[in-house]
Design an enzyme around this catalytic site. Structure first.
Site, PDB file in Angstrom:
ATOM      1  N   ASP A 205       0.925  -1.121   0.076  1.00 23.46           N
ATOM      2  CA  ASP A 205       0.003  -0.062   0.154  1.00 23.46           C
ATOM      3  C   ASP A 205       0.943   1.356  -0.091  1.00 23.46           C
ATOM      4  O   ASP A 205       2.121   1.182   0.148  1.00 23.46           O
ATOM      5  CB  ASP A 205      -0.827  -0.046   0.995  1.00 23.46           C
ATOM      6  CG  ASP A 205      -2.102   0.836   0.823  1.00 23.46           C
ATOM      7  OD1 ASP A 205      -2.221   1.637   0.062  1.00 23.46           O
ATOM      8  OD2 ASP A 205      -3.211   0.665   1.596  1.00 23.46           O
TER       9      ASP A 205
ATOM     10  N   GLU B 284     -17.453   9.697   5.086  1.00 26.64           N
ATOM     11  CA  GLU B 284     -16.739   8.483   5.433  1.00 26.64           C
ATOM     12  C   GLU B 284     -15.893   8.203   3.997  1.00 26.64           C
ATOM     13  O   GLU B 284     -16.371   8.267   2.923  1.00 26.64           O
ATOM     14  CB  GLU B 284     -18.081   7.453   5.296  1.00 26.64           C
ATOM     15  CG  GLU B 284     -18.978   7.488   4.373  1.00 26.64           C
ATOM     16  CD  GLU B 284     -20.018   6.127   4.522  1.00 26.64           C
ATOM     17  OE1 GLU B 284     -19.783   5.233   5.311  1.00 26.64           O
ATOM     18  OE2 GLU B 284     -20.882   6.341   3.612  1.00 26.64           O
TER      19      GLU B 284
END
Length: 710
Positions: free
Chosen positions: A247, A457
């Site tokens: 990542d 979110e």
């Protein structure tokens, strides 16, 4: 024979890669392990940027179709359709790539290696990135993940259409603000029963090319440098043959936040030695020093670069000699009429009808003179697209979709009602309560558009996050939305609540006071058009919930607790507000002649047949859901183990067959071993989960069949 032929093809790609690697210098090899790999002109190797996104459409690289966010695609409960959408995404991806290559554009978001799907388990509704996933269930996530991978990568025997990536490996689902230093303490039972199945399926069934490591640690090891995850499980146990990518910035965390090593060189060495091949970031620049100092064997670096160049060979883009049918995909397919049609279909299939008291829906436009659209998501484009999104050439919000659908036949009055989350200070001119009351008074029916968007979110570090980490503090409607909804309901007019969100909201008050509730997720650029067609009955809602809607925030375990006890429909002890697998329709279905081909588990599993009939007045699609409950103390609740979508005209009946493999009747023990417990199991077949709440909400029960496990 097929496996042998596939192995031969893979070996051919690797041989081509080895020949190139053998001619590279150490510095050239190191440079190829970075996501922005430079050209090696003397070897005819072009520059290539590995970083591209396609979670629900080609993202961040100009105009492309924005399909419903992944959680909305999950609500279709339709494997075939999810693959169709992924195939469309990779078609646009190839078209854009072909165009970009024409102009020698090799920057970020211009490659064919798409870092999707996200097959993490949405274990807690507060997690900001949950809407990127296929929900809370390992089986559903596995099935949709595999088909999404196949849709992206294609079925050509010689070359991949695009390369998919299963992320984030593993045990990753928030909190976002702790992800760079958090250590997940997970027992082996939860690891193998909940967090790993979707990754395993993507690797072994989907043959996914890429796996991305997560930011967090698992049992003390950073995921992007975890011997347990990347070597013992991924390579050895599952036989993964693709490449592993970190990542972005995760390897830097090894020494800056996880504190498991002291220097950048040691961090790069740890990741490379434990199986990470590609670095999204710049830490692998230190591999030159790591190899020189003996911290990394050059043979391991060679292996990594072979893995990477083999991936480019699989895509047919390693050299200029390879040509495939995908090279002919024209830029004309991007944002074309067929893509827009598929997008609207996807949005319509994802919508879930949660409540329809008195059959308020569908609305009859011939009986309505004025309709009120009230709420911060009524005309909010952000609430259409979620995150990791592309750019649409046209967006249809709920308001625009209704305006487009109704034209001049029905007057539409609109009020934003309130800000999505901010509560204004008294007297600042942001109070819309009088306007809300006026719209209610002058309207025959109200569409209340509430919920969230990706500013509330999302991922830590996303632009415009209202909450610093992207996670939600609770499951409530934010800001003044609840108050505005109560004002609307007090008007006495019929109210339809349309929720746009990427996660479950505790709309307990609305469930008691609002006659009709529709969950629209983040439905994509065509979302408003699809919603209008649903609200006015041009088609039946067919979506099912891929997550549990809880009654309160307080009933949830601690956010940082990765144990599954008390979480999701599989382990919760209380009753859901709206359960996993639930969703109403405008028509009705019966399930008859539910039969099994055995009453005792065999090595071939259990074959099932069921006659499904549309007993209503509209064409509709129903999801046949099969759950298995192992009758043993401490076993999970009944778990989804098979599903099939069926499309029926009014009065039409069709017998369908499903097979539960023997593995559907096993469980993992505390040591992570897969075992079969002698005793009885129950098979439930119906259009919903077998819990009591689902039965009360739908007015029907799932059929039950006992099976002996010996």
């Amino acid at each position: 024979m097929e496996i042998m032929e596939n192995q031969e093809r893979l070996e051919g790609f690797r041989e081509k890669a080895r020949a190139l690697v053998a001619r590279m210098t150490l510095e050239e090899k190191v440079a190829q392990t970075l996501y922005n790999a430079p050209a090696v002109e003397r070897l005819g190797l072009k520059a290539y940027n590995w970083w591209n996104e396609a979670l629900h459409g080609v993202a961040r690289a100009g105009v492309a179709t924005i399909f419903p966010q992944a959680i909305g695609l999950a609500a279709t409960f339709d494997e075939d359709f999810v693959e169709e959408v992924a195939d469309a995404i990779s078609t646009e991806g190839r078209a854009k790539y072909n165009m970009q290559q024409t102009y020698d554009d090799t920057e970020r978001y211009k490659g064919l290696t798409f870092w999707a799907p996200n097959v993490n388990i949405f274990r807690d509704p507060r997690w900001g990135r949950g809407h990127e996933t296929f929900g809370e269930d390992p089986y559903l996530t596995s099935r949709l993940g595999v088909r999404f991978v196949k849709g992206l990568q294609g079925h050509d025997e010689e070359v991949y259409k695009a390369a998919a990536c299963a992320k984030h490996f593993a045990v990753h689902s928030g909190p976002e603000d702790l992800r760079h230093q958090f250590n997940v303490d997970v027992d082996k039972q939860d690891l193998y029963e909940t967090y790993l199945p979707a990754f395993k399926a993507c690797v072994q069934e989907g043959h996914v090319e890429t796996v991305m490591g997560a930011y967090n640690r698992v049992d003390g090891e950073p995921c992007c440098g975890s011997h347990l995850l990347l070597q013992d499980i991924l390579r050895e146990e599952w036989g993964f043959q693709g490449h592993v990518v970190s990542d972005c910035g995760a390897i830097k965390d090894f020494y800056q936040h996880h504190m498991v090593v002291d220097t950048p060189v040691e961090a790069a060495a740890m990741a490379m030695n434990n199986g990470c091949d590609l670095n999204c970031g710049g830490m692998f620049l230190h591999l030159t020093q790591a190899v020189s100092e003996g911290l990394v064997e050059e043979s391991r670096l060679d292996e990594a670069v072979v893995n990477l160049l083999a991936a480019r060979a699989k895509l047919g883009i390693l050299d200029q000699k390879t040509h495939s049918k995908y090279d002919e995909i024209s830029y004309d397919v991007v944002d074309s009429a067929p893509m827009r049609e598929l997008n609207e279909e996807a949005a319509a299939r994802s919508i879930v009808l949660l409540k329809n008291e008195g059959n308020l829906l569908p609305l009859d436009k011939d009986k309505i003179r004025t309709i009120g659209v009230i709420g911060p998501n009524g005309d909010n484009r952000k609430a259409l697209v979620g995150n990791y999104e592309g750019t649409a050439s046209h967006y249809w919000t709920i308001l625009e979709g209704l305006q487009d659908y109704l034209g001049d036949e029905v007057r539409i009055r609109y009020s934003q009602g309130c800000h999505l989350c901010h509560v204004p200070k008294e007297g600042n001119g942001d109070d819309r309560e009088a306007e809300v009351r006026a719209v209610c008074d002058s309207s025959d029916v109200i569409i209340a558009c509430m919920g969230l968007d990706a500013s509330l979110e999302g991922e830590q570090g996303d632009a415009n996050n209202e909450f610093a980490s992207g996670d939600k503090p609770n499951l409530n409607l934010p800001g003044k939305q609840q108050k505005i909804l109560e004002i609307i309901c007090a008007s006495g007019k019929p109210v339809v609540l349309v929720l746009l969100s990427g996660s479950a909201l505790a709309v307990t008050w609305a469930s008691e006071h609002v006659p009709a509730i529709v969950q629209g997720w983040y439905p994509g650029a065509m979302g408003g058009r699809a919603m209008a067609r649903i609200l006015f009955g041009d088609r039946c809602p067919e979506g099912k919930l891929p997550v549990t809607f809880y009654k309160t925030t307080e009933e949830l375990p601690e956010f940082t607790d990765y144990g599954m006890k008390g979480r999701t429909y599989r382990y919760m002890e209380g009753e859901a507000l709206y359960p996993f697998g639930y969703g109403l329709s405008y028509t009705s279905f019966s399930f008859e002649r539910v039969e099994a081909d055995t009453d005792r588990l065999t090595e071939n599993g259990v074959g099932l047949t069921v006659l499904v009939k549309n007993t209503g007045l509209m064409r509709g699609r129903e999801t046949v859901q099969v759950y298995v409950k192992i009758k043993k103390d401490g076993a999970p609740n009944a778990q989804l183990k098979a599903l099939q979508k069926i499309d029926l005209q009014p009065g039409e009946a069709r017998e369908i067959s499903l097979r539960l493999p023997v593995e559907a009747f096993g469980l993992y023990d505390r040591e992570g071993q897969f075992v079969y417990e002698p005793g009885e199991a129950l098979i439930y077949v119906g259009g919903q989960a077998p819990d009591e709440r689902s039965s009360r909400l739908t007015g029907r029960k799932a059929a039950v069949l006992p099976i002996t496990v010996s």
